[in-house]
Write a protein that holds these residues in place. Structure first.
Motif, PDB file in Angstrom:
ATOM      1  N   ASP A 189      56.647 115.994  64.020  1.00  0.00           N
ATOM      2  CA  ASP A 189      55.583 116.938  63.681  1.00  0.00           C
ATOM      3  C   ASP A 189      55.666 118.174  64.586  1.00  0.00           C
ATOM      4  O   ASP A 189      55.481 118.069  65.800  1.00  0.00           O
ATOM      5  CB  ASP A 189      54.230 116.252  63.842  1.00  0.00           C
ATOM      6  CG  ASP A 189      53.065 117.090  63.333  1.00  0.00           C
ATOM      7  OD1 ASP A 189      53.250 118.312  63.139  1.00  0.00           O
ATOM      8  OD2 ASP A 189      51.975 116.523  63.147  1.00  0.00           O
ATOM      9  N   PRO A 190      55.905 119.362  64.011  1.00  0.00           N
ATOM     10  CA  PRO A 190      55.990 120.582  64.839  1.00  0.00           C
ATOM     11  C   PRO A 190      54.709 120.887  65.603  1.00  0.00           C
ATOM     12  O   PRO A 190      54.749 121.617  66.592  1.00  0.00           O
ATOM     13  CB  PRO A 190      56.304 121.682  63.815  1.00  0.00           C
ATOM     14  CG  PRO A 190      56.928 120.965  62.653  1.00  0.00           C
ATOM     15  CD  PRO A 190      56.237 119.643  62.592  1.00  0.00           C
ATOM     16  N   ALA A 191      53.578 120.337  65.159  1.00  0.00           N
ATOM     17  CA  ALA A 191      52.325 120.586  65.873  1.00  0.00           C
ATOM     18  C   ALA A 191      52.362 120.037  67.292  1.00  0.00           C
ATOM     19  O   ALA A 191      51.606 120.490  68.158  1.00  0.00           O
ATOM     20  CB  ALA A 191      51.154 119.976  65.111  1.00  0.00           C
ATOM     21  N   TYR A 192      53.237 119.049  67.545  1.00  0.00           N
ATOM     22  CA  TYR A 192      53.382 118.462  68.876  1.00  0.00           C
ATOM     23  C   TYR A 192      54.647 118.959  69.592  1.00  0.00           C
ATOM     24  O   TYR A 192      54.990 118.455  70.656  1.00  0.00           O
ATOM     25  CB  TYR A 192      53.437 116.937  68.784  1.00  0.00           C
ATOM     26  CG  TYR A 192      52.166 116.311  68.269  1.00  0.00           C
ATOM     27  CD1 TYR A 192      51.139 115.942  69.134  1.00  0.00           C
ATOM     28  CD2 TYR A 192      51.993 116.074  66.914  1.00  0.00           C
ATOM     29  CE1 TYR A 192      49.972 115.362  68.660  1.00  0.00           C
ATOM     30  CE2 TYR A 192      50.829 115.496  66.424  1.00  0.00           C
ATOM     31  CZ  TYR A 192      49.827 115.148  67.309  1.00  0.00           C
ATOM     32  OH  TYR A 192      48.676 114.582  66.833  1.00  0.00           O
ATOM     33  N   GLY A 193      55.320 119.929  68.992  1.00  0.00           N
ATOM     34  CA  GLY A 193      56.613 120.348  69.530  1.00  0.00           C
ATOM     35  C   GLY A 193      56.546 121.185  70.784  1.00  0.00           C
ATOM     36  O   GLY A 193      57.568 121.388  71.456  1.00  0.00           O
ATOM     37  N   ILE A 194      55.373 121.677  71.141  1.00  0.00           N
ATOM     38  CA  ILE A 194      55.187 122.424  72.384  1.00  0.00           C
ATOM     39  C   ILE A 194      54.468 121.569  73.417  1.00  0.00           C
ATOM     40  O   ILE A 194      54.793 121.588  74.604  1.00  0.00           O
ATOM     41  CB  ILE A 194      54.390 123.723  72.127  1.00  0.00           C
ATOM     42  CG1 ILE A 194      55.142 124.612  71.115  1.00  0.00           C
ATOM     43  CG2 ILE A 194      54.166 124.487  73.427  1.00  0.00           C
ATOM     44  CD1 ILE A 194      56.510 125.065  71.582  1.00  0.00           C
ATOM     45  N   THR A 195      53.491 120.810  72.964  1.00  0.00           N
ATOM     46  CA  THR A 195      52.702 119.995  73.890  1.00  0.00           C
ATOM     47  C   THR A 195      53.425 118.735  74.318  1.00  0.00           C
ATOM     48  O   THR A 195      53.161 118.172  75.378  1.00  0.00           O
ATOM     49  CB  THR A 195      51.377 119.583  73.239  1.00  0.00           C
ATOM     50  OG1 THR A 195      51.656 118.785  72.075  1.00  0.00           O
ATOM     51  CG2 THR A 195      50.562 120.787  72.840  1.00  0.00           C
ATOM     52  N   GLY A 196      54.351 118.245  73.485  1.00  0.00           N
ATOM     53  CA  GLY A 196      54.905 116.917  73.677  1.00  0.00           C
ATOM     54  C   GLY A 196      54.073 115.891  72.917  1.00  0.00           C
ATOM     55  O   GLY A 196      52.980 116.170  72.436  1.00  0.00           O
ATOM     56  N   GLY A 197      54.619 114.677  72.815  1.00  0.00           N
ATOM     57  CA  GLY A 197      53.953 113.633  72.055  1.00  0.00           C
ATOM     58  C   GLY A 197      54.502 113.480  70.653  1.00  0.00           C
ATOM     59  O   GLY A 197      54.104 112.583  69.916  1.00  0.00           O
TER      60      GLY A 197
END
Length: 304
Positions: A172-180
């Protein structure tokens, strides 16, 4: 013969050379055919240039230009490029033991697993304080050989590609900066019937740069890990009562970790810090109930 794609998302860190050299020394067998895929997520092709500078003893390596600044996009590019029976995720700051891959597949066969998670042992810098080495804050114990898991991670991980294709799994790209993103990916796989197991004998080691040993960064990562896990639980638990019990359990563990942290503070610095990590993880679980933003781990400027 089964085919295996060892897949690495990289921005071209120098440690990638150690990763690839260790892979080039893996014993060749008639049972497995290996290739290496690298998602070059740098803006200037740094990972590709580094690969081109190396003598890898005939190891087949393909570099994929991504330059997204988002690790989910990089990992999805690896999924799209893999034409193999199996994909193995390795990070670009890790190196493998010679018997590593054989042990991963031995665990897969013994437990008929779709996914196998192996240990990643941190190699701390020589000047790391002894108490911090003893605390070992960057090591996560996934459990004994054969332990069934309900999620996973994107380093030292063997995955059946047929599973990914049949379930149309994506990071999921939504987690691609935060991690997870890896936690969410493998939790989705488990919820749809994938057999995920740990093994404790297929060893990978990782370089630990000094900046990762900042207590602030370690605790931020712990909060993020707890919050990512909490979001999954809030999504997949079957009832409001079950979700409430999850949060009450996290609150109790938060209180216990805070108490133990205070107790160990004057007598054992390593245990004090481990308790602070547990406190941070459980605070992260509690944050998941309030739709708070995940702490950023992967900063956009650092991926270019």
């Amino acid at each position: 013969m089964e085919t295996v794609s060892i897949s690495i998302a990289s921005i071209g860190r120098p440690s990638l050379a150690d990763t690839l050299h260790s892979l080039s020394r893996l014993p060749k067998t008639e049972d497995l055919k290996l290739d290496v895929l690298i998602a070059d997520d740098s803006r200037d092709g740094a990972a590709t240039r580094l690969v081109e500078s190396l003598d890898l003893n005939g190891l087949p390596v393909t570099c994929l230009p991504v330059a997204s600044g988002n690790i989910s996009h990089a990992r999805n590019a690896l999924l799209d490029a893999a034409e193999s029976d199996w994909i193995v995720f390795v990070d670009d700051d890790e190196w493998v033991e010679p018997d590593w891959l054989a042990r991963m597949f031995a665990a897969q066969r013994d437990f008929q697993a779709d996914v196998v998670i192996g240990p990643v042992l941190p190699a701390y810098p020589p000047d790391t304080p002894a108490w911090l080495v003893r605390a070992n804050p960057l090591y996560k114990d996934w459990g004994h050989r054969g332990k069934r898991l309900d999620t996973g991670r994107g380093g030292n991980t063997l995955v059946r590609m047929r599973l990914i294709r049949e379930l149309a799994l994506r990071f999921d790209p939504a987690y691609g900066i935060t991690g997870g993103e890896d936690t969410v990916f493998f939790a989705e796989a488990a919820s749809r019937g994938a057999v995920i197991v740990a093994t404790d004998d297929a060893i990978i080691r990782e370089h630990v740069p000094p900046e990762r040993l900042s207590p602030t960064i370690i605790l931020r990562r712990a909060i993020r890990a707890g919050q990512s896990y909490g979001i999954l639980q809030q999504t997949h638990l079957p009832s409001a009562a079950a979700r409430l019990l999850f949060l009450l359990d996290a609150a109790a563990k938060t209180g216990l970790a805070a108490f133990l942290s205070l107790m160990f503070r004057p007598i054992d610095r390593a245990r004090h810090f481990r308790m602070r990590q547990k406190l941070a993880r459980n605070l992260g679980k509690l944050r998941s109930a309030f739709d708070l933003p995940l702490p950023e781990v992967y900063k956009k400027p650092d991926r270019g």
